[in-house]
Design a protein around this motif. Structure first.
Motif, short mmCIF file in Angstrom:
data_model
loop_
_atom_site.label_atom_id
_atom_site.label_comp_id
_atom_site.label_asym_id
_atom_site.label_seq_id
_atom_site.Cartn_x
_atom_site.Cartn_y
_atom_site.Cartn_z
N ALA A 29 58.14 -4.50 17.49
CA ALA A 29 56.87 -4.43 18.21
C ALA A 29 55.78 -3.78 17.36
O ALA A 29 54.63 -4.24 17.35
CB ALA A 29 57.06 -3.65 19.52
N ILE A 30 56.14 -2.70 16.66
CA ILE A 30 55.19 -2.02 15.79
C ILE A 30 54.61 -3.01 14.78
O ILE A 30 53.40 -3.09 14.56
CB ILE A 30 55.86 -0.85 15.05
N GLU A 31 55.52 -3.78 14.14
CA GLU A 31 55.06 -4.71 13.10
C GLU A 31 54.22 -5.82 13.70
O GLU A 31 53.16 -6.18 13.15
CB GLU A 31 56.29 -5.29 12.38
N ALA A 32 54.64 -6.38 14.83
CA ALA A 32 53.91 -7.48 15.45
C ALA A 32 52.50 -7.05 15.84
O ALA A 32 51.53 -7.82 15.70
CB ALA A 32 54.67 -7.99 16.67
N LEU A 33 52.36 -5.84 16.34
CA LEU A 33 51.05 -5.34 16.76
C LEU A 33 50.24 -4.82 15.59
O LEU A 33 49.01 -4.97 15.55
CB LEU A 33 51.24 -4.24 17.81
N PRO A 151 54.62 1.16 21.12
CA PRO A 151 53.94 0.59 19.94
C PRO A 151 52.60 -0.05 20.26
O PRO A 151 51.68 -0.02 19.45
CB PRO A 151 54.95 -0.47 19.45
N SER A 152 52.50 -0.64 21.46
CA SER A 152 51.23 -1.27 21.81
C SER A 152 50.11 -0.24 21.92
O SER A 152 48.94 -0.57 21.78
CB SER A 152 51.37 -2.04 23.13
N PHE A 172 54.23 -2.90 5.96
CA PHE A 172 55.38 -3.80 5.93
C PHE A 172 56.61 -3.12 5.32
O PHE A 172 57.70 -3.18 5.88
CB PHE A 172 55.03 -5.07 5.15
N LEU A 173 56.42 -2.47 4.18
CA LEU A 173 57.56 -1.85 3.50
C LEU A 173 58.12 -0.68 4.30
O LEU A 173 59.34 -0.47 4.34
CB LEU A 173 57.14 -1.39 2.10
N GLY A 174 57.25 0.09 4.94
CA GLY A 174 57.71 1.21 5.75
C GLY A 174 58.56 0.75 6.92
O GLY A 174 59.61 1.33 7.23
#
Length: 453
Positions: A29-33, A151-152, A172-174
């Protein structure tokens, strides 16, 4: 006998699976948002403005393949291998994107990432079904829901801060590093646990469904890539790809979906259309705030937080008063809120009014999505009977991902046709307003939980 009240998702047998699975959902979710906030920075750094939309649409498109593949794999052979493969693809995609030096390399990473993102959620659901007693399912899915809500609220802000004060690559890497840690928690605990071998005979229709998923994904990516062509070539390519999606996706959805048949087909159709309207518009909110109003990436991320809080509030309201409001009323209220929000953004973009209107307006859109999204999930399960839950849940997710991918890609093509810049943003919001209006038709045909097709 085992004391049922003593069994918990946090007991010794399940705590690390619970923590690891919830962390995977959280990081996905973190990445998608987060990508919504950092994409303007990425496209500028890699000189890839023409591929801005397909970087969103491509991930959503390939997630359809991941959903179908991991669903069939889990049913036929158990979820362990499917989960391991999906998480591996998700991490590999993040690493490719994080180390990309061209927009094309970045796009490849996003496509690989989508395969993993779609697959790992399906595989985790099957792990839950095999490892947790039925009376704990509500609790673990509540934990998964919380892993999306948090995450949102913080994801866009954190991503903006990372892009502004560190480097966009760490967005991205994190996440890749943290995903590996979460995966180890699950893998160690699942080692030697009997998750079932599956039923090899259950995958009879899987090859056809997987082929159709590939066709849908390829066509959706083609719509996004059409933005890199001249308008004379791009629009015919996009129109042809959308037609292909329409023909291919029919077999992945309930019968009658594309003609908005009453009940489950309309539920699935609304999900795809309203997701397309919302996410295509939101993809350009940070871009609009940075380009036209001079927001920093951090503050552009903060601007999305009000919508996230409103989404959580709308979800809570639906959970408490959903039955009292009724399905049709929820659909009308939700679509009306989203339309008001889109009009507010459109007028602000046209008149150069205060960007506060965008922030507040988009909060209304978040509230509308919070009302209707969980209601559609509830209705999908209510319309399902034993043996159809998997197909129907998959159809809802496929409609969501496909509708979002196509809408974001078409919005990107429109922006590219107009040469980009601030004068192109209003076209995106006019398009999204049209989608929201179209969603009102199936929205009035949702039916009731007791109406089974």
């Amino acid at each position: 006998m085992t004391d049922v009240s003593a069994v918990s998702i946090w007991d010794r047998e399940r705590i690390w699976v619970t923590v690891g699975a919830t962390a995977l959902i959280f990081l996905g979710a973190i990445e998608a948002l987060a990508v919504t906030t950092v994409m303007p920075v990425v496209s500028e750094a890699l000189d890839g403005q023409a591929l801005f939309a397909v970087a969103f649409a491509g991930t959503l498109a390939t997630s359809v393949i991941g959903m179908v593949a991991c669903g069939a794999w889990s049913d036929a052979r158990g979820p362990r291998g499917a989960l391991y493969a999906a998480v591996s693809l998700f991490v590999v995609g993040l690493v490719i994107s994080g180390f990309a030096f061209t927009m094309e390399q970045f796009l490849i990473g996003r496509l690989v990432q989508g395969l993993g993102a779609g697959g790992q959620t399906v595989a985790l659901y099957v792990v839950v079904a095999r490892l947790y007693p039925a009376h704990l399912h509500g609790r673990i899915f509540a934990a998964f829901a919380a892993a999306w809500v948090v995450p949102s609220m913080i994801g866009p802000f954190l991503a903006g801060a990372v892009a502004e004060f560190l480097d966009w690559r760490w967005a991205f890497l994190g996440v890749a590093v943290l995903t590996l840690i979460a995966f180890v928690l699950i893998a160690v605990r699942l080692h030697g646990v009997d998750l079932g071998d599956g039923d090899a005979s259950s995958g009879g229709g899987a090859p056809v469904r997987l082929l159709l998923a590939f066709i849908v994904a390829l066509a959706a990516v083609s719509v996004g890539l059409s933005a890199d062509l001249s308008p004379n070539a791009g629009w015919p390519v996009a129109a042809s790809a959308v037609l292909v999606i329409g023909f291919a996706v029919v077999k992945l959805l309930p019968r009658g979906t594309l003609r908005s048949a009453r009940g489950l087909p309309s539920v699935v159709l609304v999900r795809g259309i309203i997701a397309g309207a919302f996410f295509a518009a939101e993809a350009y909110i940070p871009y609009l705030l940075m380009e036209q109003f001079g927001f920093s990436p951090t503050w552009a991320g903060v601007a999305l937080m009000l919508a996230a809080f409103a989404w959580a509030g709308g979800s809570a309201l639906q959970g408490r008063y959903g039955e009292l409001l009724g399905n049709r009323r929820i659909a009308v209220i939700s679509i009306a809120l989203i339309l008001v929000a889109l009009l507010a953004v459109l007028v602000t973009a046209l008149t150069n009014a205060s960007p506060i209107v965008i922030v507040v307006g988009w909060g209304l859109a978040g509230g509308g999505m919070g009302l209707i999204y969980p209601r559609l999930t509830v209705l999908t399960l209510a319309y399902s009977v034993p043996g159809t839950e998997g197909f129907n849940s998959s159809a809802l997710s496929i409609s969501d991902a496909t509708g979002s991918a196509v809408a974001v890609a078409l919005a990107g093509l429109a922006v590219a046709t107009l040469g980009g810049g601030v004068h192109a943003f209003p076209v995106v919001y006019v398009f999204c307003i049209a989608l929201a209006l179209v969603a009102s038709l199936p929205g009035l045909r949702l039916g009731h939980a007791a109406e089974r097709p």
